[in-house]
Design an enzyme around this catalytic site. Structure first.
Site, PDB file in Angstrom:
ATOM      1  N   SER A   8     -17.541   8.997  68.275  1.00  0.00           N
ATOM      2  CA  SER A   8     -16.117   8.634  68.257  1.00  0.00           C
ATOM      3  C   SER A   8     -15.458   9.150  69.521  1.00  0.00           C
ATOM      4  CB  SER A   8     -15.432   9.252  67.039  1.00  0.00           C
ATOM      5  OG  SER A   8     -14.031   9.216  67.249  1.00  0.00           O
ATOM      6  N   HIS A  33     -17.631   4.182  68.853  1.00  0.00           N
ATOM      7  CA  HIS A  33     -16.622   4.148  67.792  1.00  0.00           C
ATOM      8  C   HIS A  33     -15.232   4.425  68.384  1.00  0.00           C
ATOM      9  CE1 HIS A  33     -15.425   4.443  63.527  1.00  0.00           C
ATOM     10  NE2 HIS A  33     -14.630   5.437  63.902  1.00  0.00           N
ATOM     11  N   MET A  37      -5.007   4.373  65.807  1.00  0.00           N
ATOM     12  CA  MET A  37      -4.063   4.979  64.849  1.00  0.00           C
ATOM     13  C   MET A  37      -2.627   4.618  65.209  1.00  0.00           C
ATOM     14  SD  MET A  37      -5.743   8.743  64.481  1.00  0.00           S
ATOM     15  CE  MET A  37      -7.519   8.954  64.281  1.00  0.00           C
ATOM     16  N   HIS A  66     -12.266   0.992  64.633  1.00  0.00           N
ATOM     17  CA  HIS A  66     -11.800   1.450  63.319  1.00  0.00           C
ATOM     18  C   HIS A  66     -10.273   1.445  63.328  1.00  0.00           C
ATOM     19  CE1 HIS A  66     -11.670   5.194  60.404  1.00  0.00           C
ATOM     20  NE2 HIS A  66     -11.181   4.103  59.844  1.00  0.00           N
ATOM     21  N   MET A 137     -14.874   7.068  54.552  1.00  0.00           N
ATOM     22  CA  MET A 137     -14.214   8.209  55.190  1.00  0.00           C
ATOM     23  C   MET A 137     -14.571   9.478  54.424  1.00  0.00           C
ATOM     24  SD  MET A 137     -12.766   7.088  57.843  1.00  0.00           S
ATOM     25  CE  MET A 137     -12.228   8.747  58.306  1.00  0.00           C
ATOM     26  N   GLY A 142      -7.150  10.515  60.503  1.00  0.00           N
ATOM     27  CA  GLY A 142      -6.028  10.917  61.354  1.00  0.00           C
ATOM     28  C   GLY A 142      -6.432  11.835  62.494  1.00  0.00           C
ATOM     29  N   PHE A 143      -7.420  12.683  62.238  1.00  0.00           N
ATOM     30  CA  PHE A 143      -7.782  13.683  63.234  1.00  0.00           C
ATOM     31  C   PHE A 143      -9.284  13.941  63.251  1.00  0.00           C
ATOM     32  CE2 PHE A 143      -3.543  14.461  61.626  1.00  0.00           C
ATOM     33  CZ  PHE A 143      -2.802  14.477  62.796  1.00  0.00           C
ATOM     34  N   GLY A 144      -9.789  14.312  64.412  1.00  0.00           N
ATOM     35  CA  GLY A 144     -11.159  14.782  64.515  1.00  0.00           C
ATOM     36  C   GLY A 144     -11.239  16.237  64.081  1.00  0.00           C
ATOM     37  N   ASP A 173     -17.867   8.488  58.247  1.00  0.00           N
ATOM     38  CA  ASP A 173     -16.985   8.947  59.326  1.00  0.00           C
ATOM     39  C   ASP A 173     -16.185  10.167  58.872  1.00  0.00           C
ATOM     40  OD1 ASP A 173     -15.263   9.136  61.501  1.00  0.00           O
ATOM     41  OD2 ASP A 173     -14.314   7.197  61.179  1.00  0.00           O
ATOM     42  N   GLY A 174     -16.378  11.287  59.594  1.00  0.00           N
ATOM     43  CA  GLY A 174     -15.554  12.463  59.360  1.00  0.00           C
ATOM     44  C   GLY A 174     -16.376  13.692  58.987  1.00  0.00           C
ATOM     45  N   GLY A 175     -16.314  14.709  59.827  1.00  0.00           N
ATOM     46  CA  GLY A 175     -17.011  15.951  59.521  1.00  0.00           C
ATOM     47  C   GLY A 175     -18.525  15.838  59.556  1.00  0.00           C
ATOM     48  N   GLY A 195     -17.490  12.687  66.143  1.00  0.00           N
ATOM     49  CA  GLY A 195     -16.630  12.988  67.280  1.00  0.00           C
ATOM     50  C   GLY A 195     -16.951  14.354  67.836  1.00  0.00           C
ATOM     51  N   SER A 196     -16.501  15.400  67.130  1.00  0.00           N
ATOM     52  CA  SER A 196     -16.692  16.753  67.668  1.00  0.00           C
ATOM     53  C   SER A 196     -18.162  17.148  67.777  1.00  0.00           C
ATOM     54  CB  SER A 196     -15.897  17.782  66.867  1.00  0.00           C
ATOM     55  OG  SER A 196     -15.752  17.403  65.537  1.00  0.00           O
TER      56      SER A 196
END
Ligand code: DX5
Ligand code: ZN
Length: 213
Positions: A8, A33, A37, A66, A137, A142-144, A173-175, A195-196
């Site tokens: 991401s 990705h 937003m 996305h 999700m 909303g946030f990485g 997607d997420g964490g 992402g991170s």
């Protein structure tokens, strides 16, 4: 078949976005990705079709867009024309998900649908014929950099059963990090957004391969 990794770019250096996209492409990303937003559906603002268009010439890999925007329908053609290969809308947006999915395909892109953590898998039971990708999700969008929500593993398993033999990819997607990635894959995911875990620290190629193994 091995799991696909979709870094991401929300966690990339926005001042060097073209370079960052080329770097994750070279590092083995399967999809790029792109998190869009609107400050309304989610409490953050990012980018629009102009940025997707600008990134198009930096990679041949599929641009996995996305959309965390409400409404989404008025912008679907703009994202398709900008070069998005996959366009994902949220099931929680608008009253006519089936129509949104058909619109995406009519513009020549693959149609994705995403579920927030509180939205049940069953909401997709009657749209599967119009879907190429389902995005679960595993954080509130909303946030990485947020923590993975464990309860979503059951949803991934449920969706894997619902998909059966249909040609639908199941993306998470997420964490996602090397530890949560394992559990998502075991539950039936075949595409992982990160992402991170990709951009955070260290070498992009190593970070991507750590998510696959
Ligand atoms: C969150 C976005 C994600 C986010 C993931 O709303 O949809 O794609 O960038 O970031 P990490 O992998 O850091 O949770
Ligand atoms: Zn995303």
């Amino acid at each position: 078949m091995s799991v696909k990794i979709a870094p991401s770019i929300l966690s990339a250096d926005f001042a060097r976005l073209g370079e960052e996209v080329r770097a994750i492409d070279a590092a083995g990303a399967d999809y790029i990705h792109v998190d869009v937003m609107d400050g309304h559906f989610v409490p953050n603002l990012t980018i629009g079709p102009a940025v997707v268009k600008a990134l198009r010439s930096h990679t041949q890999k599929p641009l996995d867009v996305h959309l965390m925007i409400d409404p989404a329908d008025p912008y679907l053609k703009d994202f398709a024309d900008a070069g998005a290969d996959i366009i994902t809308v949220h099931a929680e947006v608008g009253n006519h998900l089936d129509r949104s999915l058909q619109m995406i395909r009519s513009f020549g892109a693959k149609a994705g649908v995403s579920l927030n953590p509180a939205t049940p898998a069953e909401n997709l039971a009657f749209v599967l014929d119009n879907v190429d990708l389902i995005l679960v999700m595993t954080v509130n969008p909303g946030f990485g950099g947020q923590h993975f929500i464990e309860s979503q593993l059951d949803k991934i398993e449920t969706l894997r059963k619902m998909i059966g033999d249909a040609p639908i990819e199941l993306e998470v997607d997420g964490g996602v990090n090397p530890e949560t990635a394992k559990r998502c894959i075991a539950a039936g995911a075949d595409v992982l957004v990160a992402g991170s875990a990709v951009f955070g620290s260290g070498d992009y190629a190593q970070n991507i391969s750590a998510l696959r193994s």
